[in-house]
Design a protein around this motif. Structure first.
Motif, PDB file in Angstrom:
ATOM      1  N   GLU A 129      -1.687  -7.960  -0.245  1.00 20.60           N
ATOM      2  CA  GLU A 129      -2.970  -7.347  -0.585  1.00 20.60           C
ATOM      3  C   GLU A 129      -3.676  -6.797   0.652  1.00 20.60           C
ATOM      4  OE1 GLU A 129      -4.967 -10.468  -2.714  1.00 20.60           O
ATOM      5  OE2 GLU A 129      -4.100  -9.853  -4.639  1.00 20.60           O
ATOM      6  N   ALA A 130      -3.559  -7.515   1.779  1.00 18.30           N
ATOM      7  CA  ALA A 130      -4.180  -7.048   3.019  1.00 18.30           C
ATOM      8  C   ALA A 130      -3.483  -5.792   3.537  1.00 18.30           C
ATOM      9  CB  ALA A 130      -4.133  -8.146   4.074  1.00 18.30           C
ATOM     10  N   LEU A 131      -2.158  -5.746   3.438  1.00 18.74           N
ATOM     11  CA  LEU A 131      -1.411  -4.566   3.865  1.00 18.74           C
ATOM     12  C   LEU A 131      -1.823  -3.338   3.059  1.00 18.74           C
ATOM     13  CD1 LEU A 131       2.159  -6.118   4.284  1.00 18.74           C
ATOM     14  CD2 LEU A 131       0.702  -5.273   6.128  1.00 18.74           C
ATOM     15  N   GLN A 132      -2.071  -3.543   1.771  1.00 16.28           N
ATOM     16  CA  GLN A 132      -2.508  -2.437   0.919  1.00 16.28           C
ATOM     17  C   GLN A 132      -3.956  -2.054   1.218  1.00 16.28           C
ATOM     18  OE1 GLN A 132      -0.876  -2.604  -3.364  1.00 16.28           O
ATOM     19  NE2 GLN A 132      -0.627  -4.716  -2.652  1.00 16.28           N
ATOM     20  N   ALA A 133      -4.800  -3.054   1.402  1.00 13.40           N
ATOM     21  CA  ALA A 133      -6.215  -2.785   1.671  1.00 13.40           C
ATOM     22  C   ALA A 133      -6.399  -1.998   2.961  1.00 13.40           C
ATOM     23  CB  ALA A 133      -6.990  -4.099   1.734  1.00 13.40           C
ATOM     24  N   LYS A 134      -5.524  -2.223   3.934  1.00 12.17           N
ATOM     25  CA  LYS A 134      -5.612  -1.525   5.220  1.00 12.17           C
ATOM     26  C   LYS A 134      -4.852  -0.207   5.225  1.00 12.17           C
ATOM     27  CE  LYS A 134      -6.607  -5.431   8.249  1.00 12.17           C
ATOM     28  NZ  LYS A 134      -7.830  -4.799   8.796  1.00 12.17           N
ATOM     29  N   GLY A 135      -4.283   0.151   4.071  1.00  6.31           N
ATOM     30  CA  GLY A 135      -3.580   1.420   3.972  1.00  6.31           C
ATOM     31  C   GLY A 135      -2.247   1.456   4.681  1.00  6.31           C
ATOM     32  N   ILE A 155       0.667  -0.056   3.329  1.00  3.57           N
ATOM     33  CA  ILE A 155       1.638   0.173   2.262  1.00  3.57           C
ATOM     34  C   ILE A 155       0.861   0.550   1.004  1.00  3.57           C
ATOM     35  CG2 ILE A 155       3.395  -1.416   3.175  1.00  3.57           C
ATOM     36  CD1 ILE A 155       2.480  -3.485   1.085  1.00  3.57           C
ATOM     37  N   GLU A 156       1.540   1.240   0.106  1.00  4.14           N
ATOM     38  CA  GLU A 156       0.929   1.617  -1.160  1.00  4.14           C
ATOM     39  C   GLU A 156       1.903   1.319  -2.288  1.00  4.14           C
ATOM     40  OE1 GLU A 156       0.206   5.760  -0.798  1.00  4.14           O
ATOM     41  OE2 GLU A 156      -1.478   5.552   0.609  1.00  4.14           O
ATOM     42  N   ALA A 157       1.381   0.890  -3.427  1.00  2.00           N
ATOM     43  CA  ALA A 157       2.230   0.664  -4.588  1.00  2.00           C
ATOM     44  C   ALA A 157       2.812   1.998  -5.033  1.00  2.00           C
ATOM     45  CB  ALA A 157       1.430   0.031  -5.717  1.00  2.00           C
TER      46      ALA A 157
END
Length: 254
Positions: A131-137, A139-141
């Motif tokens: 979730e942190a990796l996604q929140a920081k841009g 990685i993206e689903a």
């Protein structure tokens, strides 16, 4: 170790739907979704049911072709029948109501908090990282099965000395959305998830327990994860191990 094949020669969708309508069966299948093989006793304990009840449910799951049995001496181990079945079950679990079949997540064990899953980080900590990796841009689903690595993410992982070109060239899928069996949300799997976890272990930010899949965060790791991803592992651990399951269940129903 010989495997006993499932007795079903084809899949009856209506029958499978009825089988997965029972929370105990869903819980047992979910415990096997990461590729492990477990005994009926272990699965019964995880689902919070008696051994005889577990055996009854497991027989039906084997008969339907969802699970298979591996025999080693006097012991019998159950596992998901095939990768295709595992993928189908993962897709179904994404559609399942979040309030059902979550006893594994409510058990306050270190394995549920942080563990390895096919070499990558799973459990509460694994989900927090994803979730942190996604929140920081970073990685993206991408669809329902993969993560897409962004340009910003490339720079982030290269700073950790992760060979992205080598990972892309390997046979393993690069960055997968791996459904976490205890959290029921995807963590970062695939070659990138494994390389990232290995990098944290190499830096002694994470420590694997000998003979177990348990993962522990070191003092240096607490500081590093806070700096890199904004994850406060002490607070995360405290919230997980002291939360009231009854209150959480009530909130999910509201």
């Amino acid at each position: 170790m010989p495997a006993k094949p499932a007795t079903a020669t084809h899949f009856d969708v209506s029958k499978i739907g009825k089988l997965l309508g029972d929370s105990s069966r869903v819980e047992m299948i979910s415990s096997l979704i990461d590729g492990r093989s477990l005994t009926a006793r272990e699965l019964a304990h995880g689902a919070g049911i008696s051994a005889s009840t577990a055996s009854f449910h497991l027989a039906k799951l084997v008969d339907a072709g969802l699970l298979m049995v591996l025999s080693q001496g006097r012991h019998h181990f159950y596992r998901v029948a095939s990768p295709e079945v595992g993928a189908a079950i993962q897709a179904l679990l994404r559609l399942a109501p979040s309030g059902k079949a979550e006893p594994a997540a409510r058990r306050k064990t270190q394995v549920c908090f942080a563990r390895t899953c096919y070499g990558h980080l799973a459990g509460v900590l694994g989900l927090a990282v994803a979730e942190a990796l996604q929140a920081k841009g970073l990685i993206e689903a991408c669809g329902e099965e993969d993560f897409l690595l962004t340009r910003k993410g490339e720079r982030f992982f290269k700073k950790l000395e992760i060979d992205l070109d080598g990972l892309h060239a390997g046979r393993r899928l690069f960055a997968r959305q791996c459904l976490d069996w205890s959290e029921r949300k995807p963590h970062l799997g695939g070659a990138l998830g494994q390389a990232f976890t290995e990098s944290l272990i190499k830096r002694k930010w994470l420590r694997k327990k000998t003979g177990s899949r348990e993962i522990h965060v070191t003092k240096d790791g607490q500081a590093a994860l806070r700096k890199l991803l904004g994850i406060r592992t002490e607070a995360l651990s405290s919230a997980f191990f002291t939360a009231d399951p009854a209150k959480n269940a009530t909130k999910r129903r509201e």
